[in-house]
Design a protein around this motif. Structure first.
Motif, short mmCIF file in Angstrom:
data_model
loop_
_atom_site.label_atom_id
_atom_site.label_comp_id
_atom_site.label_asym_id
_atom_site.label_seq_id
_atom_site.Cartn_x
_atom_site.Cartn_y
_atom_site.Cartn_z
N MET A 24 11.71 51.08 63.11
CA MET A 24 11.56 49.66 63.38
C MET A 24 12.76 49.19 64.21
O MET A 24 13.90 49.54 63.91
CB MET A 24 11.50 48.89 62.06
N LEU A 25 12.50 48.40 65.22
CA LEU A 25 13.54 47.86 66.09
C LEU A 25 13.61 46.35 65.91
O LEU A 25 12.60 45.65 65.96
CB LEU A 25 13.24 48.19 67.56
N VAL A 26 14.84 45.84 65.72
CA VAL A 26 15.09 44.41 65.64
C VAL A 26 16.05 44.03 66.76
O VAL A 26 17.06 44.69 66.97
CB VAL A 26 15.67 44.00 64.27
N TYR A 27 15.71 42.96 67.47
CA TYR A 27 16.52 42.42 68.55
C TYR A 27 17.22 41.18 68.00
O TYR A 27 16.56 40.22 67.58
CB TYR A 27 15.60 42.06 69.72
N VAL A 28 18.55 41.20 67.97
CA VAL A 28 19.32 40.08 67.44
C VAL A 28 19.94 39.32 68.60
O VAL A 28 20.71 39.90 69.38
CB VAL A 28 20.42 40.56 66.46
N ARG A 29 19.60 38.06 68.72
CA ARG A 29 20.21 37.21 69.74
C ARG A 29 21.52 36.69 69.19
O ARG A 29 21.56 36.03 68.17
CB ARG A 29 19.28 36.05 70.12
N GLY A 30 22.61 37.04 69.87
CA GLY A 30 23.95 36.72 69.40
C GLY A 30 24.58 37.99 68.83
O GLY A 30 23.88 38.86 68.30
N ALA A 31 25.89 38.10 68.96
CA ALA A 31 26.60 39.26 68.42
C ALA A 31 27.94 38.85 67.82
O ALA A 31 28.87 39.63 67.75
CB ALA A 31 26.79 40.32 69.50
N GLY A 32 28.02 37.59 67.38
CA GLY A 32 29.22 37.09 66.72
C GLY A 32 29.29 37.55 65.27
O GLY A 32 28.57 38.47 64.86
N ASP A 33 30.14 36.92 64.49
CA ASP A 33 30.39 37.39 63.13
C ASP A 33 29.16 37.28 62.21
O ASP A 33 28.87 38.22 61.47
CB ASP A 33 31.59 36.68 62.51
#
Length: 132
Positions: free
Chosen positions: A1-10
Motif C-alpha cells: 500500500m502506498l500513501v502520499y503525504v502532503r507536507g513533510a514537517g514535524d
C-alpha cells in the motif's frame, strides 16, 4: 500500500513514521524550501540534505515518481518537491494525507485517492477545508 503525504514537517513526519511502522510505503511532498520549524525531527530536511533519519526511519530525496517508488520499495520514505501534487496521477496512491497544516486548502481534493485524510484545523469530513 502506498500513501502520499502532503507536507513533510514535524506532524507529517509523525504520521509517516507511524505508517512505515505499520508496513505502509510513504511518499512525502513538500515545497522546495520547507518552512518547518522543528527540522531535526522532520523528514523535510531530506530536501536540503538529500537524506535524513528520524527515529530510526530513513527518508531520501527523490526527483521523479519512479525514483520515489524505488526508494519506498527499499523500505525508506521518499521525499519529493511537489507542492502542487502533480505526481499523484503517476503514483496512484491508495491514500492521500494532507498534513500541510495551512490555514486554507492548498489543492487537496476528495478524489485525489480512494482515501483522503485531512489533518489540522478547518477540515470538514467529506467536504475538504471549510466545507470547500
Amino acid at each position: 500500500m502506498l500513501v502520499y503525504v502532503r507536507g513533510a514537517g514535524d506532524i507529517a513526519t509523525g504520521v509517516a513514521a507511524r505508517l512505515v511502522r505499520a508496513g505502509v510505503s510513504v511518499v512525502m511532498a513538500d515545497i522546495a524550501v520547507p518552512t518547518c520549524i522543528r527540522r531535526t525531527i522532520s523528514f523535510c530536511e531530506a530536501i536540503r540534505l538529500g537524506e535524513v533519519q528520524v527515529e530510526g526511519i530513513r527518508a531520501r530525496l527523490a526527483q521523479t515518481p519512479a525514483e520515489a517508488l524505488e526508494i519506498t520499495q527499499a523500505g525508506d520514505v521518499a521525499v519529493v518537491v511537489d507542492p502542487q501534487a502533480k505526481m499523484l496521477d503517476e503514483l496512484k496512491p491508495a491514500a492521500v494525507v494532507d498534513a500541510i497544516l495551512a490555514k486554507r486548502n492548498l489543492g487537496t481534493k476528495m478524489d485525489d485517492a480512494p482515501i483522503v485524510v485531512g489533518i489540522g484545523q478547518g477540515f470538514t469530513a467529506g467536504g475538504g477545508r471549510n466545507g470547500g
